[in-house]
Design a protein around this motif. Sequence first.
Motif, PDB file in Angstrom:
ATOM      1  N   GLU A 117       0.829  -1.255   0.015  1.00 22.42           N
ATOM      2  CA  GLU A 117       0.068   0.161   0.008  1.00 22.42           C
ATOM      3  C   GLU A 117       0.791   1.345  -0.082  1.00 22.42           C
ATOM      4  OE1 GLU A 117      -0.296  -2.453   2.425  1.00 22.42           O
ATOM      5  OE2 GLU A 117      -1.948  -3.531   1.264  1.00 22.42           O
ATOM      6  N   ASP A 118       1.959   1.260   0.503  1.00 20.16           N
ATOM      7  CA  ASP A 118       2.888   2.319   0.694  1.00 20.16           C
ATOM      8  C   ASP A 118       3.293   2.649  -0.619  1.00 20.16           C
ATOM      9  OD1 ASP A 118       2.639   2.402   3.382  1.00 20.16           O
ATOM     10  OD2 ASP A 118       4.356   1.484   3.695  1.00 20.16           O
ATOM     11  N   ILE A 119       3.534   1.888  -1.657  1.00 27.68           N
ATOM     12  CA  ILE A 119       4.091   2.166  -2.983  1.00 27.68           C
ATOM     13  C   ILE A 119       3.065   3.105  -3.562  1.00 27.68           C
ATOM     14  CG2 ILE A 119       4.230   1.345  -5.374  1.00 27.68           C
ATOM     15  CD1 ILE A 119       5.019  -1.475  -3.951  1.00 27.68           C
ATOM     16  N   GLU A 120       1.781   3.033  -3.428  1.00 27.87           N
ATOM     17  CA  GLU A 120       0.698   4.012  -4.008  1.00 27.87           C
ATOM     18  C   GLU A 120       1.078   5.440  -3.505  1.00 27.87           C
ATOM     19  OE1 GLU A 120      -3.000   2.325  -3.670  1.00 27.87           O
ATOM     20  OE2 GLU A 120      -2.171   0.297  -4.563  1.00 27.87           O
ATOM     21  N   ASP A 121       1.252   5.504  -2.098  1.00 26.66           N
ATOM     22  CA  ASP A 121       1.567   6.827  -1.440  1.00 26.66           C
ATOM     23  C   ASP A 121       2.740   7.406  -1.596  1.00 26.66           C
ATOM     24  OD1 ASP A 121      -1.186   6.358  -0.476  1.00 26.66           O
ATOM     25  OD2 ASP A 121      -0.370   5.563   1.248  1.00 26.66           O
ATOM     26  N   GLY A 122       3.719   6.651  -2.365  1.00 30.86           N
ATOM     27  CA  GLY A 122       4.877   7.108  -2.603  1.00 30.86           C
ATOM     28  C   GLY A 122       5.957   7.145  -1.161  1.00 30.86           C
ATOM     29  N   GLU A 123       5.607   6.486  -0.107  1.00 34.27           N
ATOM     30  CA  GLU A 123       6.234   6.659   0.926  1.00 34.27           C
ATOM     31  C   GLU A 123       7.390   5.439   1.253  1.00 34.27           C
ATOM     32  OE1 GLU A 123       6.229   9.155   3.483  1.00 34.27           O
ATOM     33  OE2 GLU A 123       4.619   9.992   2.065  1.00 34.27           O
ATOM     34  N   SER A 124       8.464   5.774   0.513  1.00 33.00           N
ATOM     35  CA  SER A 124       9.585   4.693   0.691  1.00 33.00           C
ATOM     36  C   SER A 124      10.389   4.778   1.919  1.00 33.00           C
ATOM     37  CB  SER A 124      10.571   4.541  -0.485  1.00 33.00           C
ATOM     38  OG  SER A 124      11.403   5.710  -0.484  1.00 33.00           O
ATOM     39  N   VAL A 125      10.855   3.477   2.634  1.00 34.60           N
ATOM     40  CA  VAL A 125      11.764   3.600   4.022  1.00 34.60           C
ATOM     41  C   VAL A 125      13.261   3.639   3.407  1.00 34.60           C
ATOM     42  CG1 VAL A 125      10.093   2.455   5.368  1.00 34.60           C
ATOM     43  CG2 VAL A 125      11.742   1.007   4.052  1.00 34.60           C
ATOM     44  N   MET A 126      13.453   3.215   2.314  1.00 32.60           N
ATOM     45  CA  MET A 126      15.017   3.626   1.982  1.00 32.60           C
ATOM     46  C   MET A 126      15.145   3.410   0.377  1.00 32.60           C
ATOM     47  SD  MET A 126      16.732  -0.203   3.054  1.00 32.60           S
ATOM     48  CE  MET A 126      16.060  -0.151   4.900  1.00 32.60           C
ATOM     49  N   THR A 127      16.319   3.782  -0.109  1.00 34.76           N
ATOM     50  CA  THR A 127      16.603   3.617  -1.320  1.00 34.76           C
ATOM     51  C   THR A 127      18.154   2.931  -1.507  1.00 34.76           C
ATOM     52  OG1 THR A 127      15.770   5.742  -1.967  1.00 34.76           O
ATOM     53  CG2 THR A 127      17.479   4.681  -3.708  1.00 34.76           C
ATOM     54  N   ALA A 128      18.011   1.815  -2.307  1.00 37.63           N
ATOM     55  CA  ALA A 128      19.102   0.873  -2.716  1.00 37.63           C
ATOM     56  C   ALA A 128      19.751   1.213  -3.900  1.00 37.63           C
ATOM     57  CB  ALA A 128      18.922  -0.585  -2.352  1.00 37.63           C
ATOM     58  N   GLU A 129      20.951   1.275  -4.024  1.00 42.08           N
ATOM     59  CA  GLU A 129      21.537   1.328  -5.692  1.00 42.08           C
ATOM     60  C   GLU A 129      22.847   0.206  -5.659  1.00 42.08           C
ATOM     61  OE1 GLU A 129      22.195   5.521  -7.079  1.00 42.08           O
ATOM     62  OE2 GLU A 129      21.815   5.817  -4.850  1.00 42.08           O
ATOM     63  N   TYR A 130      22.938  -0.309  -6.723  1.00 45.30           N
ATOM     64  CA  TYR A 130      24.002  -1.173  -6.919  1.00 45.30           C
ATOM     65  C   TYR A 130      24.924  -0.458  -8.049  1.00 45.30           C
ATOM     66  CZ  TYR A 130      26.379  -5.641  -6.455  1.00 45.30           C
ATOM     67  OH  TYR A 130      27.204  -6.772  -6.347  1.00 45.30           O
ATOM     68  N   ARG A 131      25.832   0.228  -7.775  1.00 45.37           N
ATOM     69  CA  ARG A 131      26.442   0.970  -8.800  1.00 45.37           C
ATOM     70  C   ARG A 131      27.917   0.578  -9.249  1.00 45.37           C
ATOM     71  NH1 ARG A 131      26.658   7.022  -6.354  1.00 45.37           N
ATOM     72  NH2 ARG A 131      25.622   6.153  -4.633  1.00 45.37           N
ATOM     73  N   PRO A 132      28.400   0.663 -10.430  1.00 42.79           N
ATOM     74  CA  PRO A 132      29.848   0.373 -10.752  1.00 42.79           C
ATOM     75  C   PRO A 132      30.883   1.073 -10.136  1.00 42.79           C
ATOM     76  CG  PRO A 132      28.955   1.537 -12.463  1.00 42.79           C
ATOM     77  CD  PRO A 132      27.622   1.383 -11.589  1.00 42.79           C
ATOM     78  N   VAL A 133      31.867   0.488  -9.641  1.00 47.11           N
ATOM     79  CA  VAL A 133      32.961   0.950  -9.120  1.00 47.11           C
ATOM     80  C   VAL A 133      33.542   2.111  -9.985  1.00 47.11           C
ATOM     81  CG1 VAL A 133      35.148   0.849  -7.768  1.00 47.11           C
ATOM     82  CG2 VAL A 133      33.315  -0.944  -7.698  1.00 47.11           C
ATOM     83  N   GLU A 134      33.722   1.796 -11.050  1.00 53.29           N
ATOM     84  CA  GLU A 134      34.456   2.729 -12.142  1.00 53.29           C
ATOM     85  C   GLU A 134      33.465   3.091 -13.231  1.00 53.29           C
ATOM     86  OE1 GLU A 134      38.312   1.232 -13.849  1.00 53.29           O
ATOM     87  OE2 GLU A 134      37.942  -0.406 -12.866  1.00 53.29           O
ATOM     88  N   TYR A 135      33.017   4.406 -13.152  1.00 48.34           N
ATOM     89  CA  TYR A 135      31.861   4.806 -13.992  1.00 48.34           C
ATOM     90  C   TYR A 135      32.376   4.953 -15.607  1.00 48.34           C
ATOM     91  CZ  TYR A 135      28.383   7.854 -15.743  1.00 48.34           C
ATOM     92  OH  TYR A 135      27.454   8.539 -16.558  1.00 48.34           O
TER      93      TYR A 135
END
Length: 49
Positions: A8-26
């Motif tokens: 239900e929180d997805i519809e309200d836009g209330e996330s609890v955190m953000t996760a990213e998996y980024r390359p070490v070398e851009y």
Amino acid sequence: MNIYLRKEDIEDGESVMTAEYRPVEYGKDYDVVNNPDKFQLYIDGKEIK
């Protein structure tokens, strides 16, 4: 990726955190499946070791 506690929180836009998996070398053409050591996990912008 935004993380929610309940569907239900997805519809309200209330996330609890953000996760990213980024390359070490851009700009490199690594893929996460064959080169997982070339990526770093970030939770809410902070690097996770």
